[in-house]
Design an enzyme around this catalytic site. Structure first.
Site, PDB file in Angstrom:
ATOM      1  N   ASP A 170       0.813  -1.225   0.000  1.00 55.17           N
ATOM      2  CA  ASP A 170       0.000   0.000   0.000  1.00 55.17           C
ATOM      3  C   ASP A 170       0.839   1.265   0.000  1.00 55.17           C
ATOM      4  OD1 ASP A 170       0.692   0.538   2.838  1.00 55.17           O
ATOM      5  OD2 ASP A 170      -0.600  -1.177   3.236  1.00 55.17           O
ATOM      6  N   ASP A 178       6.754  -6.922  -2.763  1.00 54.64           N
ATOM      7  CA  ASP A 178       5.349  -7.284  -2.556  1.00 54.64           C
ATOM      8  C   ASP A 178       4.928  -8.214  -3.683  1.00 54.64           C
ATOM      9  OD1 ASP A 178       2.776  -6.199  -0.870  1.00 54.64           O
ATOM     10  OD2 ASP A 178       2.231  -6.783  -2.902  1.00 54.64           O
ATOM     11  N   ASP A 203       7.483 -13.349  -4.629  1.00 51.21           N
ATOM     12  CA  ASP A 203       7.372 -13.916  -3.299  1.00 51.21           C
ATOM     13  C   ASP A 203       8.571 -13.498  -2.445  1.00 51.21           C
ATOM     14  OD1 ASP A 203       8.201 -16.617  -1.577  1.00 51.21           O
ATOM     15  OD2 ASP A 203       6.078 -16.095  -1.484  1.00 51.21           O
ATOM     16  N   ASP A 260       6.196  -6.313   6.814  1.00 57.36           N
ATOM     17  CA  ASP A 260       4.812  -5.816   6.932  1.00 57.36           C
ATOM     18  C   ASP A 260       3.885  -6.734   6.152  1.00 57.36           C
ATOM     19  OD1 ASP A 260       2.650  -4.237   7.494  1.00 57.36           O
ATOM     20  OD2 ASP A 260       3.086  -2.728   5.972  1.00 57.36           O
TER      21      ASP A 260
END
Length: 573
Positions: free
Chosen positions: A313, A333, A409, A427
């Site tokens: 995000d 990510d 990954d 995170d």
């Protein structure tokens, strides 16, 4: 079925398939593919609605196999003369039940408390229908095959091969490019096509007669499947809105997850959901991201190179970019759709302060990435000195770190990449599924430790020490087993409740060095919530909150955290 057709329909000498047997084998191949896809759709639906993918897949597949056995039993009640009509009816029923089951289940999830009964009802019905298919086709083909062994071999092999084909289609096509409701209607279309082909062929061979009611049922089924396919996306949006308090402004299923953004305009409140689970709320996300990022950044001796695992995000990236002495940031990510959305969607990009715009971003996807690419992009551990690059500076001459985004990954990335980082921020979403739980395993944390500089610090998102205490403590034990010295801390985030993290180093937090560093802690960048006093308060836990009766750690072969999270957590809500 007329018995006088059996001899004439057989291939001479049984050396090759006759047209009728070939058609039935093709039908079995297609129905095998459709059957496995429908099983996967139901299992995926159960995982999305009921959670705990590992258990739901096992339960749905097991339950469907049970009802398939029941279907195989009740087919004995179908008379020989009605077998072809029965097969047509089975395919019609599969087209309707399979096509509409995700939409109706999702509708029940939004408006009733009995959605699990609706889900398992469709699982049972589809299981019975699939169980009827194989023995019915075998019995039909019995009149066109000379030997029982040949009949069984041809039909069963077609079914098994079709199942593999269906699995490949589901994984590499339907799952990637279609929402689950649309995938169901596409599969339903194939089931209807099988019924149509069967009607046409056996009517032309005069094995069954033209039947006006049957043709009417076929026409209605065709119209229903087409209507559902044309409207399923709108239905999905309408049904989905009932699941969220605020208006949905974005909804899309990527290859890896379902992403939803809601926006409550009166308060300008933005919420991000992944697979129905809240990931952030704009009114209090600063509490989470500042607590995740700034303690590690402020306590680190060196922070020139920072690695963010997860955080698609961009909010953790936003906080790291506040530090002028950070030279390079690597964000890993899995989902390119998430990082692309965070960079381009006006609400998310405003929330992350255009973190992906304010620096040079190079995106590499997992499909074209080799270890050699990593060596080329990332500096070795010995290459510690770098000169500023003019292109890293923006118009106001403020130094901005170089940012590289990797869509693959995190476990695979750590396995292949060269070099170390001064600060690593983990995170990741909560360990609610097997694929996420592996990112909380000892094996994963060993890789994180291997990529952490000698004097580096890692910060790890670790769920709620109040609502998911055993999960939180298990993560702490697992980090310690990987060789980390851990420092637990927590903060109240109203959208989530009491939330926890761990700071991890190679040196004991009880040493005088760390005690002095914490006592003298200052934040050199602006924050909206976190202060040194607040962080020191976050280090304090209530009586018994860090004690557990369990001693297990989370590993790849014994993912105990998955059970803790899904069965021993959130019971206070």
């Amino acid at each position: 079925m007329p018995s006088d057709l059996s001899g004439s329909a057989r291939a001479p000498g049984g050396s090759r398939l006759n047209p009728a047997s070939a058609l039935l084998c093709l039908c079995m191949f297609a129905s095998g593919a459709c059957g496995i896809i429908l099983e996967y759709i139901q299992a995926s639906l159960a995982s999305m609605i009921l959670g705990n993918a590992f258990e739901q897949w096992a339960m749905v597949i097991g339950l469907m196999m049970f009802w398939m056995g029941f279907g195989s039993l009740i087919q004995a009640g179908i008379s020989r003369e009605r077998l072809v009509h029965a097969f047509i009816g089975i395919e019609i029923a599969l087209a309707l039940a399979g096509g509409y089951s995700p939409t109706l289940t999702y509708l029940s999830y939004g408006y009733t408390s009995h959605y699990s009964l609706v889900l398992y009802f469709f699982v049972s019905v589809i299981g019975i229908l699939i169980g009827l298919e194989i023995p019915v086709i075998i019995r039909i083909n019995n009149d066109f095959s000379k030997e029982l062994s040949t009949n069984l071999g041809n039909i069963l092999s077609a079914d098994y091969i079709g199942s593999l084909a269906g699995a490949l289609v589901y994984v590499f096509i339907l799952l990637r490019f279609f929402p689950i409701t649309e995938a169901a209607f596409l599969t339903a279309g194939m089931n209807f096509f099988l019924a149509l082909v069967t009607v046409i062929y056996f009517t032309r061979k005069q094995i069954i007669h033209r039947n006006i009611p049957l043709l009417g049922i076929m026409a209605v089924t065709c119209a229903a499947v087409i209507f559902g396919f044309m409207n399923n996306r709108q239905w999905q949006l309408t049904n989905e809105q009932s699941l969220y308090d605020d208006p949905i402004v974005y909804s899309k299923t990527s290859q890896y997850q379902h992403i939803v953004i809601t926006h409550f305009k009166p308060l300008d409140e933005i919420r991000l959901f992944l697979n129905g689970n809240l990931q952030l709320c704009s009114t209090d996300e600063a509490r989470y991201h500042e607590s995740l990022v700034h303690p590690a950044m402020a306590l680190a001796r060196d922070r020139s190179r920072v690695l963010i695992l997860g955080g698609g995000d961009g909010c953790a990236l936003r906080e790291v970019l506040k530090y002028p002495d950070v030279d390079a940031i690597t964000l890993v990510d899995l989902d390119p759709a998430m990082t692309r959305l965070a960079a381009t969607h006006p609400l998310l990009s405003r929330l992350n302060d255009h973190a992906f715009d304010n620096a040079r971003v190079n995106t590499l996807t997992g499909s074209g990435t080799l270890p050699g690419d990593f060596r080329q992009i990332y500096q070795s551990a010995s290459d510690r000195k770098r000169k500023p690059v003019d292109s890293w500076r923006v118009a106001d001459s403020r130094h901005v770190a170089e940012v590289r985004v990797m869509n693959l990954d995190a476990d695979k990335f750590l396995e292949q990449v060269k070099g170390v980082w001064d600060v690593i921020i983990v995170d990741m979403p909560d360990p609610s599924t097997p694929e996420l739980t592996k990112l909380y395993s000892k094996q994963f944390y060993l890789k994180v430790r291997h990529k952490l500089a000698k004097d580096g610090i890692a910060s790890v998102q670790s769920t709620s020490p109040y609502l998911a205490r055993e999960s939180y403590l298990c993560i702490g034990r697992t980090l310690a087993s990987a060789g980390f010295f851990i420092l637990p801390y927590h903060e109240n985030v109203p959208s989530f409740g009491d939330w926890g993290w761990f700071l991890c180093t190679r040196k004991d937090w009880g040493s005088a060095f760390w005690q002095q560093r914490i006592a003298a802690l200052e934040f050199s960048v602006p924050t909206r919530f976190l202060t040194p006093e607040v962080f020191r308060r976050e280090l304090v836990f209530g009586k018994g909150m860090t004690q557990s009766r369990h001693t297990e750690i989370n590993t790849l072969l014994f993912p105990v955290l998955l059970s803790y999270y899904n069965h021993e957590s959130w019971l206070l809500e």
